[in-house]
Design an enzyme around this catalytic site. Structure first.
Site, PDB file in Angstrom:
ATOM      1  N   VAL A  28       0.835  -1.214   0.000  1.00  0.00           N
ATOM      2  CA  VAL A  28       0.000   0.000   0.000  1.00  0.00           C
ATOM      3  C   VAL A  28       0.866   1.260   0.000  1.00  0.00           C
ATOM      4  CG1 VAL A  28      -1.864   1.237   1.171  1.00  0.00           C
ATOM      5  CG2 VAL A  28      -1.824  -1.260   1.215  1.00  0.00           C
ATOM      6  N   LYS A 119      -7.265  -1.869   8.435  1.00  0.00           N
ATOM      7  CA  LYS A 119      -8.604  -2.351   8.834  1.00  0.00           C
ATOM      8  C   LYS A 119      -8.626  -2.941  10.241  1.00  0.00           C
ATOM      9  CE  LYS A 119      -7.284  -6.371   6.447  1.00  0.00           C
ATOM     10  NZ  LYS A 119      -6.518  -6.227   5.254  1.00  0.00           N
ATOM     11  N   ILE A 150     -12.214   0.809  -3.735  1.00  0.00           N
ATOM     12  CA  ILE A 150     -13.628   1.201  -3.848  1.00  0.00           C
ATOM     13  C   ILE A 150     -13.933   2.293  -2.825  1.00  0.00           C
ATOM     14  CG2 ILE A 150     -16.021   0.422  -3.673  1.00  0.00           C
ATOM     15  CD1 ILE A 150     -15.106  -2.397  -4.263  1.00  0.00           C
ATOM     16  N   GLY A 201       0.413 -15.939  -6.353  1.00  0.00           N
ATOM     17  CA  GLY A 201       0.463 -14.737  -5.518  1.00  0.00           C
ATOM     18  C   GLY A 201      -0.890 -14.094  -5.279  1.00  0.00           C
ATOM     19  N   GLU A 204      -2.180 -15.316   0.133  1.00  0.00           N
ATOM     20  CA  GLU A 204      -0.999 -15.219   0.992  1.00  0.00           C
ATOM     21  C   GLU A 204      -0.451 -16.610   1.306  1.00  0.00           C
ATOM     22  OE1 GLU A 204       0.156 -12.321   2.280  1.00  0.00           O
ATOM     23  OE2 GLU A 204      -1.497 -10.981   1.770  1.00  0.00           O
ATOM     24  N   LYS A 219     -13.572  -5.723   8.124  1.00  0.00           N
ATOM     25  CA  LYS A 219     -14.163  -4.762   7.176  1.00  0.00           C
ATOM     26  C   LYS A 219     -15.658  -4.557   7.448  1.00  0.00           C
ATOM     27  CE  LYS A 219     -10.757  -5.930   3.607  1.00  0.00           C
ATOM     28  NZ  LYS A 219     -10.466  -6.869   2.511  1.00  0.00           N
ATOM     29  N   GLY A 317      -4.581  -4.508  -3.323  1.00  0.00           N
ATOM     30  CA  GLY A 317      -3.474  -4.243  -4.235  1.00  0.00           C
ATOM     31  C   GLY A 317      -2.945  -2.834  -4.104  1.00  0.00           C
TER      32      GLY A 317
END
Ligand code: HSE
Length: 442
Positions: A28, A119, A150, A201, A204, A219, A317
């Protein structure tokens, strides 16, 4: 972009440039820094002020990274960001609660605006951190914490804020959606698809948080707390992952006109109670979320005025989550300029309890292997009936070696009654096994 921008009007803040400190340069962090670098001119024009990434705290100074940054910006000492009086915005992109929470608290106590994509920290400690930010009129933004790229937090806190939200339902974990989609498309088993996803990938090396439903739990906790203006304790949320889903369930669901998805559901029950749960569910193929496939996420918000609103996109991502973080940074920059930081504070005004899963009423899908002889269906139907569970449909799927696979779909009943019925059903001599029980959502 050179020179001072006009119109800087922050109360007690009147700088010519916004100084940003970034904690963490992983997936990130890299996406965030890359986007700030690539679209700098456009971003600065939109926010009306230049910015600088002054410092980036990392664990390893010499690690190969997806983004090119000046080595001189890197430090292994987060304190160089948290305690630097010149830094205006701290972006916490480390993840996890420890040490992220302490870093964020220190940043807030030092008067810094905070942007995070964390999160777990928001779900578990968000209330405390937001109180700290509110007390100091600071911005504390976390768009990237749910569903990656989003926009969902900002729309719920702003554009949709006038609504009384009735329900939020989402596919909010890309890994599990990828696995379930592949299982469905290739009629493959869970274990094989998981292995393949790890090799590519998409999953995880330790996939527990995703396949166990815990990532989605954090979330939905965040979304529910915003939707119902009430704090949600993570431990009150019922969680069931996807490890028990078999190719046979996906096939049976398909034949009945459904898809199987891992969903996060936050539903208003009444003024005092809400449902907050994560589990696989059969969704009718016509359901707005049913065609969300692969790594994509989608969130459906049902408001009393707006009706249904769907948000769809990439939920994870570097680029997508970086996009959310940069959007937050830009919002903070505008608030700094106009002297309006801390404008949108925590909205957990009420206390609502989470309805225990035993009381939650849904329809149910039950798949079982039974002896293929007379009166078997009647025996099982009797148990269901005695537990006040009404049958919507029953299908005999396959017969082999004197055994038959039976799939039941029931009318609405609380989960507790299904638990009680299944306890009796597994004891019937004619029942070899109950292979699966999955809730059915409308
Ligand atoms: N692991 C998450 C997913 C992304 O698979 O959607 C980060 O929240």
């Amino acid at each position: 972009m050179g020179g001072k921008m006009s119109g800087s009007a922050a109360e007690g803040w009147n700088k010519e440039r916004v100084e940003i400190g970034v904690l963490g340069l992983g997936v990130v962090g890299s996406g965030t820094v890359q986007l700030l670098q690539r679209n700098r001119a456009e971003i600065e024009r939109k926010i009306g002020i230049p910015f600088r990434i002054k410092r980036i705290a990392v664990r390893d100074l010499y690690k190969q990274r997806a983004v090119t940054v000046d080595r001189a910006l890197l430090t292994t000492d987060a304190g160089e960001i948290l305690d630097d009086p010149d830094i205006d915005i701290v972006c916490e992109l480390i993840g996890g609660v420890d040490p992220a929470k302490e870093f964020v608290l220190r940043a807030l106590r030092n008067g810094k605006q905070v942007v995070t994509a964390n999160k777990e920290m928001i779900a578990k400690e968000g209330h405390l951190l937001m109180e700290e930010a509110s007390a100091r009129s600071l911005d504390f933004q976390f768009e990237g914490s749910v569903a990656g790229g989003i926009p969902i937090i900002q729309p719920m806190k702003n554009a949709l804020a006038g609504n009384r939200v009735v329900e939020v339902m989402g596919i909010i974990n890309g890994t599990t959606n990828y696995i379930l989609t592949k299982m469905s498309q290739e009629r493959a088993n869970f274990g094989d698809v998981l292995r393949e996803a790890q090799e590519h990938g998409y999953a995880e090396a330790d996939p527990t948080s995703d396949i166990g439903g815990f990532d989605a739990q954090y979330k939905i906790a965040i979304l529910a707390s915003i939707a119902f203006t009430s704090r949600v304790h993570v431990q009150d949320i019922y969680v069931e992952g996807i490890t028990g889903i078999e190719a046979a369930d996906i096939e049976a669901a398909r034949e009945l006109g459904y898809v199987i998805k891992l969903v996060g559901i936050a539903r208003r029950v009444d003024d005092d109670r809400m449902q907050v749960r994560v589990h696989p569910a059969l969704l009718p193929q016509s359901h707005p979320l049913a065609s969300t496939n692969g790594v994509y996420n989608a969130v459906l918000v049902r408001g009393d005025s707006v009706g249904d609103v769907m948000f769809y996109g990439r939920g994870a991502g570097s680029g997508p989550t970086g996009s959310a973080v940069v959007g937050d940074i830009m919002d903070v920059c505008r608030n700094l300029r106009s002297g309006s930081t801390g404008r949108v504070a925590c909205t957990c005004f009420e206390h609502r309890s989470v309805q225990p899963i035993a009381e939650v009423v849904t329809r149910h899908y039950l798949r079982m292997t039974v002896e293929d002889r007379p009166k078997v269906l009647a025996a099982i139907a009797t148990v269901l009936g005695e537990n006040d569970i009404s049958i919507e449909s029953v299908v005999q799927k396959a017969t082999h070696s004197g055994l038959a696979e039976i799939v039941w779909v029931t009318h609405e009943a609380p989960s507790l009654r299904v638990v009680q019925a299944l306890e009796e059903i597994v004891r019937l001599d004619v029942v070899q096994s109950v292979a699966n029980w999955i809730r059915v959502e409308a």
